[in-house]
Design an enzyme around this catalytic site. Sequence first.
Site, PDB file in Angstrom:
ATOM      1  N   SER A   6       9.680  -0.163  -9.156  1.00 12.21           N
ATOM      2  CA  SER A   6       9.581  -0.135  -7.705  1.00 12.21           C
ATOM      3  C   SER A   6      10.908   0.339  -7.105  1.00 12.21           C
ATOM      4  CB  SER A   6       9.146  -1.507  -7.185  1.00 12.21           C
ATOM      5  OG  SER A   6       8.697  -1.423  -5.850  1.00 12.21           O
ATOM      6  N   ASP A  61      -2.442   0.825  -6.672  1.00 11.75           N
ATOM      7  CA  ASP A  61      -1.229   0.416  -5.962  1.00 11.75           C
ATOM      8  C   ASP A  61      -1.385   0.639  -4.459  1.00 11.75           C
ATOM      9  OD1 ASP A  61       1.377  -0.138  -5.140  1.00 11.75           O
ATOM     10  OD2 ASP A  61       2.265   0.833  -6.897  1.00 11.75           O
ATOM     11  N   HIS A 119       0.242  -2.851  -7.792  1.00 11.89           N
ATOM     12  CA  HIS A 119       1.690  -2.675  -7.871  1.00 11.89           C
ATOM     13  C   HIS A 119       2.361  -3.704  -8.785  1.00 11.89           C
ATOM     14  CE1 HIS A 119       5.492  -1.069  -6.354  1.00 11.89           C
ATOM     15  NE2 HIS A 119       5.941  -2.309  -6.320  1.00 11.89           N
TER      16      HIS A 119
END
Length: 264
Positions: free
Chosen positions: A95, A215, A242
């Site tokens: 991320s 996601d 995610h």
Amino acid sequence: MEKFVQVGPINVAYAVEGSGPAVLLIHGTGGSYEGTWGNLGKALAPDFTVITPNYSGSGKTQDDRERLELDDLVEQNVQAVMQEGFTHFHVVGYSLGAVVATAIAAKYPERVQSVTAIAGWVESDLAVAYQFDLWQKLFRQDRELFAQFAIHTGFSPAFYSSFQTLEQLHEFTANLAATLAEGTGKQAELDTRINLRPLLGKVTAPALAIGLTYDRMVPVEQTREMAALLPDARYHEIASGHLVLWEQEAELIETVLSFVRSTR
């Protein structure tokens, strides 16, 4: 054992395990190395020295400054590796950590042997900035409410089959809220300002971009764009939301291990 390295005004906490070539693991917004990398670190440790910093605002890495900059996080991670005596290393980021990892590979092309970007993105467009602005407000207002929103948007629909009742989900939410980094709000503010476009062409190391099919935090199209713009990248997609480290950890570990071993 936890160690520290001074980077400017910040005393950066990090951990080291294993032996062999260095692999730097970089966590995401609101996370920490303790809560993110346990099983992947253990899987890498027999073949690699695994270095896992907590950047500004996570764990014992405190940062009282009003605003974070991407280059701050780049240097905090790189200096942890350098303090351990490594001049060359692999880097894996998740991320926001994927953004930091890619920026490291661009700034230090002579040092980075490979870069793995899990759920990374190239630029925070208006939709992305709007989402992370909401993260900041929710985190300031109510951390459990923030955690509930993160769970709601962070998992695929299939993930919910592991729960029986709403009460179980709320318990899961409370547990997540208790682990959130103190610097979550400032990290999310940095998320609103990401722009890797001027950097991607400077990455010379082989790269793996891992996209996540379901996601809703970093839409998979953005990770596909990262793979397309990196000069020497391959792309792999996992059927997950995610929060892949909690939803499809086994596939993620296998994918990362295979790539890093192939580039050592």
